[in-house]
Each structure stands twice: as C-alpha cells, then as structure tokens.
Design a protein around this motif. Structure first.
Motif, mmCIF file in Angstrom:
data_model
loop_
_atom_site.group_PDB
_atom_site.id
_atom_site.type_symbol
_atom_site.label_atom_id
_atom_site.label_comp_id
_atom_site.label_asym_id
_atom_site.label_seq_id
_atom_site.Cartn_x
_atom_site.Cartn_y
_atom_site.Cartn_z
ATOM 1 N N GLU A 8 0.835 -1.201 0.000
ATOM 2 C CA GLU A 8 0.000 0.000 0.000
ATOM 3 C C GLU A 8 0.869 1.250 0.000
ATOM 4 O O GLU A 8 0.563 2.236 -0.690
ATOM 5 C CB GLU A 8 -0.944 -0.006 1.203
ATOM 6 N N THR A 17 0.888 4.690 -2.352
ATOM 7 C CA THR A 17 0.772 6.051 -1.828
ATOM 8 C C THR A 17 2.017 6.861 -2.160
ATOM 9 O O THR A 17 1.921 8.049 -2.483
ATOM 10 C CB THR A 17 0.556 6.033 -0.308
ATOM 11 N N ASP A 18 3.180 6.224 -2.105
ATOM 12 C CA ASP A 18 4.418 6.967 -2.336
ATOM 13 C C ASP A 18 4.638 7.280 -3.810
ATOM 14 O O ASP A 18 5.030 8.399 -4.161
ATOM 15 C CB ASP A 18 5.606 6.184 -1.772
ATOM 16 N N LYS A 41 2.371 7.694 -5.981
ATOM 17 C CA LYS A 41 1.399 8.740 -6.312
ATOM 18 C C LYS A 41 1.938 10.108 -5.920
ATOM 19 O O LYS A 41 1.832 11.076 -6.684
ATOM 20 C CB LYS A 41 0.068 8.457 -5.609
ATOM 21 N N HIS A 42 2.528 10.197 -4.716
ATOM 22 C CA HIS A 42 3.083 11.481 -4.298
ATOM 23 C C HIS A 42 4.287 11.871 -5.159
ATOM 24 O O HIS A 42 4.421 13.027 -5.568
ATOM 25 C CB HIS A 42 3.482 11.435 -2.824
ATOM 26 N N ASP A 100 -7.149 3.843 -7.592
ATOM 27 C CA ASP A 100 -8.097 4.860 -7.152
ATOM 28 C C ASP A 100 -8.937 5.391 -8.312
ATOM 29 O O ASP A 100 -9.320 6.546 -8.346
ATOM 30 C CB ASP A 100 -7.379 6.008 -6.439
ATOM 31 N N HIS A 129 -7.355 11.679 0.832
ATOM 32 C CA HIS A 129 -6.130 12.440 1.068
ATOM 33 C C HIS A 129 -6.393 13.692 1.896
ATOM 34 O O HIS A 129 -5.937 14.789 1.570
ATOM 35 C CB HIS A 129 -5.445 12.785 -0.253
ATOM 36 N N SER A 141 -8.448 0.769 2.240
ATOM 37 C CA SER A 141 -8.615 1.665 1.104
ATOM 38 C C SER A 141 -8.546 0.883 -0.191
ATOM 39 O O SER A 141 -8.272 -0.328 -0.202
ATOM 40 C CB SER A 141 -7.538 2.758 1.113
ATOM 41 N N TRP A 165 -0.990 12.066 2.760
ATOM 42 C CA TRP A 165 -0.633 11.416 1.507
ATOM 43 C C TRP A 165 -1.142 9.981 1.441
ATOM 44 O O TRP A 165 -1.112 9.352 0.390
ATOM 45 C CB TRP A 165 0.877 11.504 1.275
ATOM 46 N N GLN A 166 -1.662 9.470 2.564
ATOM 47 C CA GLN A 166 -2.311 8.170 2.544
ATOM 48 C C GLN A 166 -3.742 8.293 1.984
ATOM 49 O O GLN A 166 -4.277 9.397 1.884
ATOM 50 C CB GLN A 166 -2.378 7.605 3.960
ATOM 51 N N PHE A 167 -4.349 7.163 1.647
ATOM 52 C CA PHE A 167 -5.715 7.168 1.103
ATOM 53 C C PHE A 167 -6.701 7.291 2.273
ATOM 54 O O PHE A 167 -7.426 6.369 2.614
ATOM 55 C CB PHE A 167 -5.975 5.888 0.310
#
Length: 400
Positions: free
Chosen positions: A148, A152-153, A155-156, A173, A291, A369, A391-393
């Motif tokens: 996960e 998240t990382d 995406k950032h 997502d 977020h 998520s 920054w997490q979902f």
C-alpha cells in the motif's frame, strides 16, 4: 500467539509467500529505475527502498536466525534498509533514502531473488516451529503494508511532476463507489458494554490485542463516507478560513502550510480536478473524499454538525456488518488517539518495535482503502498516522 492457523504449514505457506512477493513486483511493473529512485518528501520512501526493506525483514529476522544461515547478500544492506529497528543496529537516515543511487534497482531485484530462494528453502524444512511460522506470517503482512505504501508513495512522487504521469491507465483509485446527491443517512447503535480487539487464532498485529470490553453510549454512524462534493461545499462555505471550526494546532498548521483543499486537488479555468494514480482527472463529486488529514476531517465534521467516530464505535459497526463501504474505499479517521489496549504486550526482541514504540502523537484510522492488498483488511485492524498526514488514502465517515 499462533498466526498460521488459516495458512497451513509447508507448501501452502510457501505458495502464499510466493503470491505476496509476486504482488509487490506486479505493482512496480512498468516503472523505470528513475521512477523507483524518487523520494518526494521525508515521509515517503523510494519504491526501490520498499522492495529492499521488505526483503531485509526476512533476511534479518528469519534467515540470519535460522539453523543454517546463508551468508548475507551484502553486509551494507543491514544498515541501508533497516527502517526503525534500533535493536538491530544502525539505520540510514529516513529523509535521505532518495540519495541512495547505489545499490541500483537491478541490484535490489537480485537481493529479492536471493532472499526468495533461501526463504523457500527454509519453508521446506520439516522442523520449523511456531515461532518461525509466526515470523513468516508477520513478514508477509508487513510486506502487504508496504505494498500500500508503494502506491501512496509513487502517487506522491508523480504528483510533483508537471507532466502528471500515470502509474497505470487503470489504477487503484479509479473506481470509487458511487455516491448520491443527498446527505448521508445515519444508522443507530444502542451502545452498551461491547468487546473490541482481535479474537481467535487468525493473524493480527500486536496492537490489535488483547480483546477487551468498552462501554459505549448510544450513537449514530453515517451510512457512507463523506464525498468530494460534500467536502467542496465545506470549502465554498469558507471552511479553510473559519478558525472556529479548527483545533488550535490544526489552524496553525493550515495557516503555515497554506492548505485550501485536500492534497492533489487543483482548481483552474476548467474547474476542480484531482491527481490520481492514472493522472489528473476532473473531480468526481460523488466519490469519497480522499487524502485529507485528521485536522481536515475534524474541521469538516464540526462544520457538518457531527463528529468523527471513536475506533470502538467504528469496530462495533463493522462487527454488526450493517454498513457498506467500511472497507475498500478510504481509510477513515477516528477521534481515537493511538494508544495501547489494556493488557497490551509487545513481542519480545527487536521485532517488538513494530507497533508499540509509535503509540504517541498519532491518531487511529479504521477500515482499508482501494490501495489495500486483497485479504489484508479486518475489523480489528488499527492503522495510525500523525494528525497532519494526508498522503495516505485517508477519508472520513461522520458520527453523532
């Protein structure tokens, strides 16, 4: 504890090991070495580091402690890919993981193959005991957490690129549950003396135990998560400019950092859009808001004349199995600080640093998520992050 009850010994656990390890590689399929090197902020890690650290866990806590330990793949990796296990030894500074251009991605993938080969040999040994099986299952659950984090990382990382690159054309997502144009309904719960926390012999992290009793007053929980459209109404009503809606620390934080919308939202002549793992797209008003920090969730709840649920309230609703969307949309902030349950005992040794040492200045999120690996969620799962993290979902569900 006995974690291997649902995953029989030997070949079945080996098959599960292969599946989990393969899923990590599937997530990075199509990413370049440059993509896997990025570290866009101190809280995020390079994808290459995630791939190495999850292998480091098995090498450190299982292979190195086995009866016939193989030689370390690279002695330097003991420091480079240690995260926060002080009992193991020195660690490379988290905020500088992106500076590790060496070892390269190819070398890290060789490291994974080395660990996989020796772990499968270990799993084939006939004399493994409960402690080894427990550690293997913990390592697999740990790797699923990092799967996960990979999403998240990355995406950032990609959000910082003006080209707005996509991780996938079809991504985690991209398919939110459809909402509606009306405010959420509320399900009533009578409360009383309830029991929360993990029970039984299936896997759980130590912070989910022991099962214990909690008294709850009657409460209501929304039948769905707060949507983007509802959160936009909060923004248009001056939500980020009204200090009476915010906790003091939260107000100071949003002023200093200039927050005016959830992370990844952007407004231009075409209206509101949001950056996703498949690039930037128009804002879907019916999708669950995502977020946001605990600060933002708490302020919105106050604006809406409601509050955030406690984790005990959330778990009671999950046990009742009466509400949709508690899992598989967004992690939901609760109004519960991340603290030990009564009677909590961390595991012995360095592996006991996994959860207990973080029980300070963090808030609990419940659920799962769209980025959570299949089979990883459960009603008693306690996710936790600092109140400013977004920054997490992470989203929210209202209570009152």
């Amino acid at each position: 504890m006995s974690l291997h009850q649902p995953f029989p010994r030997g070949a079945t656990l080996a098959a599960r090991f292969n599946a989990v390890r393969a899923h990590s590689m599937a997530l990075v399929d199509g990413l370049s070495a440059e993509d896997c090197q990025l570290q866009s902020m101190p809280d995020a890690s390079p994808i290459k580091w995630h791939l190495a650290h999850t292998s480091w866990f098995f090498e450190t806590f299982l292979l190195a402690e086995s009866n016939r330990p193989p030689p370390p793949f690279d002695p330097a990796f003991k420091v480079l890919f240690n995260s926060y296990y002080i009992g193991v030894g020195e660690r490379h500074l988290r905020a500088e993981r992106g500076l590790l251009s060496r070892p390269g991605l190819e070398r890290v993938l060789q490291y994974r193959q080395h660990v996989d080969q020796h772990m499968l040999a270990l799993l084939a040994e006939p004399n493994l005991g409960d402690s080894e099986f427990d550690l293997i299952e913990l390592g697999l659950q740990h790797e699923q957490q990092h799967q996960e984090l990979i999403l998240t990382d990355v995406k950032h990382h990609f959000s910082c690129n003006p080209l707005a690159p996509a991780w996938r054309d079809q991504s985690a997502d991209q398919s939110p549950r459809a909402g509606d144009d009306h405010g959420p309904a509320f399900q009533t719960y009578s409360g009383g003396l309830i029991e929360i926390g993990h029970k039984g012999s299936s896997f759980s992290f130590d912070n989910e135990r022991p099962s214990h009793r909690v008294w709850l007053e009657p409460f209501e929980l929304a039948t769905r998560n707060v949507s983007n459209g509802e959160y936009l109404a909060f923004m248009l009503d001056g939500g980020y400019r009204r200090p009476e809606l915010w906790l003091a620390e939260a107000w100071d934080h949003i002023r200093v950092h200039g927050w005016q919308a959830p992370l990844y939202w952007q407004h231009d002549a075409q209206g509101w859009s949001v950056f996703t793992l498949h690039g930037r797209v128009p804002l879907d008003h019916q999708a669950p808001v995502c977020h946001i920090s605990f600060y933002e969730a708490d302020a919105y709840a106050r604006w809406a004349g409601a509050r955030l649920p406690t984790e005990a309230e959330w778990e009671l609703a999950a046990q009742s199995d009466t509400l949709p969307g508690l899992h598989a949309e967004v992690w939901q902030w609760t109004n519960s600080a991340y603290l030990a349950y009564p009677g909590y005992q961390p595991a012995a040794g360095a592996v006991g640093e996994y959860n207990g040492k973080f029980m300070l200045s963090q808030m609990v999120l419940r659920g799962s998520s769209l980025a959570t690996p299949p089979g990883h969620a459960r009603h008693s799962y306690r996710n936790f992050f600092p109140a400013q993290a977004r920054w997490q979902f992470s989203g929210m569900r209202l209570a009152r």
